[in-house]
Design a protein around this motif. Structure first.
Motif, PDB file in Angstrom:
ATOM      1  N   ILE A   1      -3.029  11.129   1.431  1.00 59.23           N
ATOM      2  CA  ILE A   1      -3.938  12.101   1.053  1.00 59.23           C
ATOM      3  C   ILE A   1      -5.591  10.888   1.550  1.00 59.23           C
ATOM      4  O   ILE A   1      -5.420   9.664   1.833  1.00 59.23           O
ATOM      5  N   SER A   2      -6.055  12.218   1.898  1.00 62.48           N
ATOM      6  CA  SER A   2      -7.676  11.637   2.433  1.00 62.48           C
ATOM      7  C   SER A   2      -8.398  11.367   1.014  1.00 62.48           C
ATOM      8  O   SER A   2      -7.962  11.899  -0.101  1.00 62.48           O
ATOM      9  N   LEU A   3      -9.539  10.346   0.980  1.00 58.49           N
ATOM     10  CA  LEU A   3      -9.999  10.401  -0.324  1.00 58.49           C
ATOM     11  C   LEU A   3     -10.631  11.258  -0.734  1.00 58.49           C
ATOM     12  O   LEU A   3     -10.267  11.573  -1.894  1.00 58.49           O
TER      13      LEU A   3
ATOM     14  N   ALA B   1      -0.585  23.342   2.012  1.00 55.76           N
ATOM     15  CA  ALA B   1       0.146  21.758   2.490  1.00 55.76           C
ATOM     16  C   ALA B   1       0.091  20.460   1.730  1.00 55.76           C
ATOM     17  O   ALA B   1       0.608  19.702   2.185  1.00 55.76           O
ATOM     18  N   THR B   2      -1.508  20.490   1.768  1.00 51.94           N
ATOM     19  CA  THR B   2      -2.094  18.920   2.594  1.00 51.94           C
ATOM     20  C   THR B   2      -1.318  18.154   0.267  1.00 51.94           C
ATOM     21  O   THR B   2      -1.170  17.469   0.142  1.00 51.94           O
ATOM     22  N   LEU B   3      -1.532  19.466   0.072  1.00 53.04           N
ATOM     23  CA  LEU B   3      -1.322  18.136  -1.956  1.00 53.04           C
ATOM     24  C   LEU B   3       0.744  18.553  -1.694  1.00 53.04           C
ATOM     25  O   LEU B   3       0.793  17.712  -2.414  1.00 53.04           O
ATOM     26  N   ARG B   4       1.485  19.740  -0.945  1.00 47.95           N
ATOM     27  CA  ARG B   4       2.463  18.968  -0.982  1.00 47.95           C
ATOM     28  C   ARG B   4       3.216  17.823  -0.051  1.00 47.95           C
ATOM     29  O   ARG B   4       4.018  17.172  -0.913  1.00 47.95           O
ATOM     30  N   LYS B   5       2.502  18.095   0.738  1.00 50.22           N
ATOM     31  CA  LYS B   5       2.473  16.603   1.575  1.00 50.22           C
ATOM     32  C   LYS B   5       2.185  15.287   0.750  1.00 50.22           C
ATOM     33  O   LYS B   5       3.084  13.809   1.093  1.00 50.22           O
ATOM     34  N   PHE B   6       0.840  15.562   0.367  1.00 47.66           N
ATOM     35  CA  PHE B   6       0.931  14.197  -0.445  1.00 47.66           C
ATOM     36  C   PHE B   6       1.631  13.541  -2.496  1.00 47.66           C
ATOM     37  O   PHE B   6       2.196  12.652  -1.891  1.00 47.66           O
ATOM     38  N   GLU B   7       2.022  14.859  -2.564  1.00 51.95           N
ATOM     39  CA  GLU B   7       3.161  14.465  -3.525  1.00 51.95           C
ATOM     40  C   GLU B   7       5.307  14.103  -3.385  1.00 51.95           C
ATOM     41  O   GLU B   7       5.450  13.484  -3.790  1.00 51.95           O
TER      42      GLU B   7
ATOM     43  N   PRO C   1       0.873  -0.942   0.409  1.00 45.77           N
ATOM     44  CA  PRO C   1      -0.258  -0.111   0.023  1.00 45.77           C
ATOM     45  C   PRO C   1       0.871   1.334   0.048  1.00 45.77           C
ATOM     46  O   PRO C   1       0.641   2.471  -0.640  1.00 45.77           O
ATOM     47  N   SER C   2       1.586   1.098   0.917  1.00 46.68           N
ATOM     48  CA  SER C   2       2.298   2.490   1.259  1.00 46.68           C
ATOM     49  C   SER C   2       3.306   3.290  -0.378  1.00 46.68           C
ATOM     50  O   SER C   2       3.785   3.797  -0.865  1.00 46.68           O
ATOM     51  N   LYS C   3       3.570   1.697  -0.995  1.00 52.17           N
ATOM     52  CA  LYS C   3       4.584   1.350  -3.001  1.00 52.17           C
ATOM     53  C   LYS C   3       3.191   2.552  -3.428  1.00 52.17           C
ATOM     54  O   LYS C   3       3.573   3.276  -4.635  1.00 52.17           O
ATOM     55  N   ALA C   4       2.290   1.803  -2.917  1.00 57.50           N
ATOM     56  CA  ALA C   4       0.845   2.183  -4.356  1.00 57.50           C
ATOM     57  C   ALA C   4       0.553   3.823  -4.326  1.00 57.50           C
ATOM     58  O   ALA C   4       0.650   4.803  -5.371  1.00 57.50           O
ATOM     59  N   GLN C   5       0.370   4.150  -3.136  1.00 59.12           N
ATOM     60  CA  GLN C   5       0.568   5.930  -2.510  1.00 59.12           C
ATOM     61  C   GLN C   5       1.324   6.892  -3.058  1.00 59.12           C
ATOM     62  O   GLN C   5       1.336   7.690  -3.607  1.00 59.12           O
ATOM     63  N   VAL C   6       2.632   6.136  -3.560  1.00 60.78           N
ATOM     64  CA  VAL C   6       3.516   6.619  -4.149  1.00 60.78           C
ATOM     65  C   VAL C   6       3.784   7.041  -4.902  1.00 60.78           C
ATOM     66  O   VAL C   6       4.063   8.099  -5.939  1.00 60.78           O
ATOM     67  N   LYS C   7       3.103   5.336  -5.711  1.00 61.32           N
ATOM     68  CA  LYS C   7       2.543   5.912  -7.227  1.00 61.32           C
ATOM     69  C   LYS C   7       1.743   6.338  -7.554  1.00 61.32           C
ATOM     70  O   LYS C   7       2.208   7.220  -8.578  1.00 61.32           O
ATOM     71  N   ILE C   8       0.718   6.306  -7.052  1.00 63.25           N
ATOM     72  CA  ILE C   8      -0.095   7.372  -6.888  1.00 63.25           C
ATOM     73  C   ILE C   8       0.205   8.881  -6.691  1.00 63.25           C
ATOM     74  O   ILE C   8      -0.423   9.889  -8.100  1.00 63.25           O
ATOM     75  N   ALA C   9       0.456   8.992  -5.728  1.00 66.19           N
ATOM     76  CA  ALA C   9       1.109  10.544  -6.083  1.00 66.19           C
ATOM     77  C   ALA C   9       2.229  11.381  -6.519  1.00 66.19           C
ATOM     78  O   ALA C   9       1.825  11.836  -7.216  1.00 66.19           O
ATOM     79  N   ASN C  10       2.809  10.046  -7.574  1.00 69.66           N
ATOM     80  CA  ASN C  10       3.707  10.648  -8.527  1.00 69.66           C
ATOM     81  C   ASN C  10       2.879  10.792 -10.440  1.00 69.66           C
ATOM     82  O   ASN C  10       3.524  11.341 -10.934  1.00 69.66           O
ATOM     83  N   SER C  11       2.580   9.623 -10.302  1.00 73.49           N
ATOM     84  CA  SER C  11       0.689   9.725 -11.074  1.00 73.49           C
ATOM     85  C   SER C  11       0.559  11.229 -11.013  1.00 73.49           C
ATOM     86  O   SER C  11       0.521  12.028 -12.463  1.00 73.49           O
ATOM     87  N   ILE C  12      -0.018  11.852 -10.172  1.00 71.49           N
ATOM     88  CA  ILE C  12      -1.145  12.806  -9.544  1.00 71.49           C
ATOM     89  C   ILE C  12      -0.471  14.240 -10.774  1.00 71.49           C
ATOM     90  O   ILE C  12      -0.177  15.028 -10.786  1.00 71.49           O
ATOM     91  N   ARG C  13       1.679  13.963  -9.792  1.00 73.53           N
ATOM     92  CA  ARG C  13       2.376  15.007  -9.788  1.00 73.53           C
ATOM     93  C   ARG C  13       2.666  15.286 -11.589  1.00 73.53           C
ATOM     94  O   ARG C  13       2.510  16.102 -12.087  1.00 73.53           O
TER      95      ARG C  13
END
Length: 101
Positions: A51-53, A40-46, A6-18
């Motif tokens: 991030i919240s759903l 601040a939320t967007l920066r933390k997410f990237e 799940p943590s790797k998936a979170q990072v991959k999703i964040a990179n895709s959004i970025r």
């Protein structure tokens, strides 16, 4: 089955959004303003993928991909309508044996 934590998936999703944000030539501030997600939320997410759903869905509304996510999560249609369909499927199995020499 996808073999990813799940943590790797979170990072991959964040990179895709970025990447989508950058393709749209948006700054973090610009995406924050358009989506309503705090900067601040967007920066933390990237940075960390956390991030919240609700915030993720707001970002996807702007950069694209919301429809795809919603459609991906739809349950697949079953090929069987009743339990009788399931039981009759198993009865039609033909057994084959090899030839003796």
């Amino acid at each position: 089955m996808l073999l990813i934590s799940p943590s790797k998936a979170q990072v991959k999703i964040a990179n895709s959004i970025r990447e989508r944000r950058l393709q749209m030539d948006l700054t973090q501030e610009g995406l924050s303003d358009r989506s309503g997600v705090p900067l601040a939320t967007l920066r933390k997410f990237e940075q960390k993928g956390i991030i919240s759903l609700e915030s993720l869905l707001k970002l996807l509304m702007i950069v694209g991909g919301l429809r795809e996510i919603v459609n991906t999560l739809k349950p697949a249609k079953s090929q069987f309508a009743t339990i009788d369909d399931v039981l009759s499927e198993n009865k039609h199995v033909e057994r084959k044996r090899g030839r003796k020499k």
